[in-house]
Design an enzyme around this catalytic site. Structure first.
Site, PDB file in Angstrom:
ATOM      1  N   GLY A  13       0.825  -1.222   0.000  1.00 52.80           N
ATOM      2  CA  GLY A  13       0.000   0.000   0.000  1.00 52.80           C
ATOM      3  C   GLY A  13       0.850   1.259   0.000  1.00 52.80           C
ATOM      4  O   GLY A  13       0.462   2.295   0.559  1.00 52.80           O
ATOM      5  N   LEU A  15       1.651   3.490  -2.127  1.00 50.34           N
ATOM      6  CA  LEU A  15       1.305   4.727  -2.854  1.00 50.34           C
ATOM      7  C   LEU A  15       0.255   5.545  -2.102  1.00 50.34           C
ATOM      8  O   LEU A  15      -0.187   6.580  -2.576  1.00 50.34           O
ATOM      9  CB  LEU A  15       0.765   4.388  -4.260  1.00 50.34           C
ATOM     10  N   ASP A  39       2.266  -1.766  -4.390  1.00 48.63           N
ATOM     11  CA  ASP A  39       0.859  -1.355  -4.308  1.00 48.63           C
ATOM     12  C   ASP A  39       0.114  -2.116  -5.400  1.00 48.63           C
ATOM     13  O   ASP A  39       0.720  -2.610  -6.349  1.00 48.63           O
ATOM     14  CB  ASP A  39       0.726   0.161  -4.529  1.00 48.63           C
ATOM     15  N   ILE A  40      -1.205  -2.194  -5.258  1.00 46.83           N
ATOM     16  CA  ILE A  40      -1.998  -2.835  -6.311  1.00 46.83           C
ATOM     17  C   ILE A  40      -2.101  -1.919  -7.530  1.00 46.83           C
ATOM     18  O   ILE A  40      -2.345  -2.360  -8.639  1.00 46.83           O
ATOM     19  CB  ILE A  40      -3.402  -3.223  -5.786  1.00 46.83           C
ATOM     20  N   ARG A  41      -1.890  -0.616  -7.298  1.00 47.74           N
ATOM     21  CA  ARG A  41      -1.905   0.356  -8.385  1.00 47.74           C
ATOM     22  C   ARG A  41      -0.491   0.557  -8.897  1.00 47.74           C
ATOM     23  O   ARG A  41       0.463   0.417  -8.151  1.00 47.74           O
ATOM     24  CB  ARG A  41      -2.378   1.733  -7.891  1.00 47.74           C
ATOM     25  N   ASP A  58      -0.663  -7.396  -5.209  1.00 44.29           N
ATOM     26  CA  ASP A  58      -1.962  -7.465  -4.526  1.00 44.29           C
ATOM     27  C   ASP A  58      -1.736  -8.189  -3.201  1.00 44.29           C
ATOM     28  O   ASP A  58      -1.221  -9.318  -3.191  1.00 44.29           O
ATOM     29  CB  ASP A  58      -2.946  -8.249  -5.419  1.00 44.29           C
ATOM     30  N   TYR A 146     -15.089  -1.321   8.861  1.00 45.50           N
ATOM     31  CA  TYR A 146     -13.658  -0.986   8.911  1.00 45.50           C
ATOM     32  C   TYR A 146     -13.100  -1.226  10.321  1.00 45.50           C
ATOM     33  O   TYR A 146     -12.054  -1.858  10.489  1.00 45.50           O
ATOM     34  CB  TYR A 146     -13.482   0.480   8.496  1.00 45.50           C
TER      35      TYR A 146
HETATM   36  P1  NAD Z   1      -4.553   4.865   1.756  1.00 42.13           P
HETATM   37  O1  NAD Z   1      -5.940   4.533   1.350  1.00 42.13           O
HETATM   38  O2  NAD Z   1      -4.054   6.226   1.521  1.00 42.13           O
HETATM   39  O3  NAD Z   1      -3.544   3.842   1.069  1.00 42.13           O
HETATM   40  C1  NAD Z   1      -3.810   2.466   0.996  1.00 42.13           C
HETATM   41  C2  NAD Z   1      -3.119   1.918  -0.241  1.00 42.13           C
HETATM   42  O4  NAD Z   1      -3.432   0.518  -0.301  1.00 42.13           O
HETATM   43  C3  NAD Z   1      -3.581   2.544  -1.554  1.00 42.13           C
HETATM   44  O5  NAD Z   1      -2.481   3.082  -2.249  1.00 42.13           O
HETATM   45  C4  NAD Z   1      -4.223   1.383  -2.314  1.00 42.13           C
HETATM   46  O6  NAD Z   1      -3.981   1.426  -3.712  1.00 42.13           O
HETATM   47  C5  NAD Z   1      -3.547   0.183  -1.680  1.00 42.13           C
HETATM   48  N1  NAD Z   1      -4.334  -1.058  -1.800  1.00 42.13           N
HETATM   49  C6  NAD Z   1      -5.668  -1.225  -1.712  1.00 42.13           C
HETATM   50  N2  NAD Z   1      -5.994  -2.510  -1.917  1.00 42.13           N
HETATM   51  C7  NAD Z   1      -4.833  -3.182  -2.120  1.00 42.13           C
HETATM   52  C8  NAD Z   1      -4.502  -4.538  -2.377  1.00 42.13           C
HETATM   53  N3  NAD Z   1      -5.446  -5.492  -2.477  1.00 42.13           N
HETATM   54  N4  NAD Z   1      -3.200  -4.861  -2.513  1.00 42.13           N
HETATM   55  C9  NAD Z   1      -2.234  -3.915  -2.416  1.00 42.13           C
HETATM   56  N5  NAD Z   1      -2.487  -2.617  -2.197  1.00 42.13           N
HETATM   57  C10 NAD Z   1      -3.766  -2.251  -2.050  1.00 42.13           C
HETATM   58  O7  NAD Z   1      -4.400   4.455   3.307  1.00 42.13           O
HETATM   59  P2  NAD Z   1      -3.407   5.052   4.383  1.00 42.13           P
HETATM   60  O8  NAD Z   1      -4.041   6.249   4.959  1.00 42.13           O
HETATM   61  O9  NAD Z   1      -2.041   5.159   3.833  1.00 42.13           O
HETATM   62  O10 NAD Z   1      -3.503   3.912   5.505  1.00 42.13           O
HETATM   63  C11 NAD Z   1      -2.561   2.866   5.620  1.00 42.13           C
HETATM   64  C12 NAD Z   1      -2.926   2.005   6.804  1.00 42.13           C
HETATM   65  O11 NAD Z   1      -3.002   2.817   7.989  1.00 42.13           O
HETATM   66  C13 NAD Z   1      -4.281   1.306   6.705  1.00 42.13           C
HETATM   67  O12 NAD Z   1      -4.209   0.065   7.344  1.00 42.13           O
HETATM   68  C14 NAD Z   1      -5.199   2.220   7.487  1.00 42.13           C
HETATM   69  O13 NAD Z   1      -6.318   1.528   7.996  1.00 42.13           O
HETATM   70  C15 NAD Z   1      -4.283   2.666   8.596  1.00 42.13           C
HETATM   71  N6  NAD Z   1      -4.718   3.921   9.200  1.00 42.13           N
HETATM   72  C16 NAD Z   1      -4.648   5.105   8.513  1.00 42.13           C
HETATM   73  C17 NAD Z   1      -5.074   6.281   9.116  1.00 42.13           C
HETATM   74  C18 NAD Z   1      -5.024   7.602   8.413  1.00 42.13           C
HETATM   75  O14 NAD Z   1      -5.517   8.607   8.950  1.00 42.13           O
HETATM   76  N7  NAD Z   1      -4.439   7.677   7.225  1.00 42.13           N
HETATM   77  C19 NAD Z   1      -5.574   6.243  10.432  1.00 42.13           C
HETATM   78  C20 NAD Z   1      -5.672   5.011  11.082  1.00 42.13           C
HETATM   79  C21 NAD Z   1      -5.213   3.858  10.473  1.00 42.13           C
HETATM   80  N1  SER Z   2      -8.246   7.897   9.396  1.00 41.41           N
HETATM   81  C1  SER Z   2      -8.925   6.638   9.344  1.00 41.41           C
HETATM   82  C2  SER Z   2     -10.285   6.777   8.769  1.00 41.41           C
HETATM   83  O1  SER Z   2     -10.858   7.836   8.949  1.00 41.41           O
HETATM   84  C3  SER Z   2      -9.042   6.076  10.735  1.00 41.41           C
HETATM   85  O2  SER Z   2      -8.586   4.796  10.720  1.00 41.41           O
HETATM   86  O3  SER Z   2     -10.770   5.857   8.204  1.00 41.41           O
END
Ligand code: NAD
Ligand code: SER
Length: 318
Positions: A13, A15, A39-41, A58, A146
């Site tokens: 993930g 990207l 990333d998947i993308r 993936d 989620y």
């Molecule tokens: P994001 O949505 O910005 O990035 C997730 C990435 O995962 C994307 O680039 C997407 O293309 C990739 N993805 C989706 N499906 C996929 C697959 N099957 N295989 C490979 N890649 C795949 O998310 P983020 O904000 O960077 O969050 C990363 C992690 O942190 C997640 O587990 C999220 O739950 C956790 N998290 C984030 C936040 C936040 O505020 N950003 C808060 C709490 C927890």
């Molecule tokens: N920032 C995340 C969301 O809003 C919390 O895990 O989904």
């Protein structure tokens, strides 16, 4: 578990919002060629893809994950691939599949290849029955799919540690605020989007009420917390190792807008709540990070005002 295959790092993930900053920090720490972003993308214009090794992967494809780990001498995986809350509630089946299935794939690969794993959890593990200042240990009854996937992710990490000795760690991230990449479809995205709108349009229609208060953290602190947790000796980490609450900020949407107004002339914000209000209302206002502080010494550096300055500077290219 036997020794890891090597010292290289795989980020899934990569990207996304966190991956954009984390890959950069890990490449700084370990050297560019030692950190494989995935990333998947595919997006060759993205720094995670063009400033070091990148593969399309993936996270549901355990065989490919295991092959990459063996071929590339991976020792640690930062598993960021997931669907966030707002996207996840629109696609609950896909959310379960990617968030739970992806975590199982990574933990299976970890079992086979002796990998250390970082797998983030979230404040979404809490539900409406949790105290508004959420302790580390309390009943976890989330009302979002989620959130359920994050509770399951923590349980899986502990199960793989107990049964197979996998060293899997995680933080219950609060909403993360950053400028290098867009927020990825979560409920806390308003705290990122508001800065873009303030600079580009001078106005933001905020999708939660003005009094909505949530735990939040500036990305630089989140990256420091992540790397600190992974650097901590395993024997200092206790039962919370798969999902630590960490000390962070807690501000309302109005307090954020007011802080931006002090710096962006004539900025206005209206509050137009949508379905994401429901998810925000089910989460705590703040979290107690005393166990993380005690076990691996975590404390944040950015307050609200420092974060707002850093965001506006970052988005203005200063
Ligand atoms: P994001 O949505 O910005 O990035 C997730 C990435 O995962 C994307 O680039 C997407 O293309 C990739 N993805 C989706 N499906 C996929 C697959 N099957 N295989 C490979 N890649 C795949 O998310 P983020 O904000 O960077 O969050 C990363 C992690 O942190 C997640 O587990 C999220 O739950 C956790 N998290 C984030 C936040 C936040 O505020 N950003 C808060 C709490 C927890
Ligand atoms: N920032 C995340 C969301 O809003 C919390 O895990 O989904």
């Amino acid at each position: 578990m036997s020794d890891p295959l090597g010292d290289s790092v795989l980020v899934t993930g990569a990207l996304g919002q966190i991956g954009t900053d984390l890959v950069d920090a890990l490449r700084e720490k370990h050297g560019k060629s030692s950190v494989i972003a995935s990333d998947i993308r595919d997006d060759q214009g993205h720094p995670s893809a063009n400033e070091g090794p990148f593969v399309v992967l993936d996270v549901l494809d355990t065989d490919s994950i295991t092959k990459i780990c063996k071929d590339e001498g991976i020792g640690t995986v930062y598993h960021l691939a997931a669907l966030l809350s707002a996207t996840g509630e629109k696609n609950p089946d896909l959310c379960r599949k990617v968030n739970v299935g992806g975590t199982v794939s990574i933990l299976e690969a970890a079992k086979q290849c002796s990998l250390r794993v970082y797998s983030p959890s979230s404040i979404a593990v809490f539900g409406p029955d949790s105290p508004k200042h959420a302790p580390q240990v309390t009943d976890l009854n989330p009302t979002t799919v989620y959130g359920e996937t994050k509770v399951t992710g923590e349980a899986l990490a502990l199960e793989y540690r107990r049964n197979y000795g996998v060293d899997a760690r995680g933080i219950r991230y609060p909403g993360l605020v950053s400028y290098k990449a867009p927020a990825g479809g979560g409920t806390t995205d308003y705290a990122v989007d508001i800065f873009h709108s303030a600079i580009n349009d001078g106005h933001y229609d905020c999708f939660v009420r003005s009094d909505t208060r949530l735990p939040m953290l500036y990305m630089e602190d989140a990256i420091r917390a992540t790397i600190s947790l992974m650097d901590a000796p395993s024997d200092t980490l206790g039962k919370s190792r798969a999902g630590y609450n960490i000390d962070c900020l807690s501000f309302s949407a109005k307090e954020l807008a007011d802080s931006i107004s002090k710096r962006v002339n004539n900025f206005t914000c209206d509050y137009v709540p949508d379905v994401r209000q429901e998810y925000a209302d089910s989460w705590p206002d703040s979290i107690d990070g005393s166990i993380a502080k005690m076990e691996w010494g975590w404390s944040p550096e950015f307050g609200l005002e420092e974060m707002v300055d850093a965001m506006l500077d970052g988005l203005s290219g200063n």
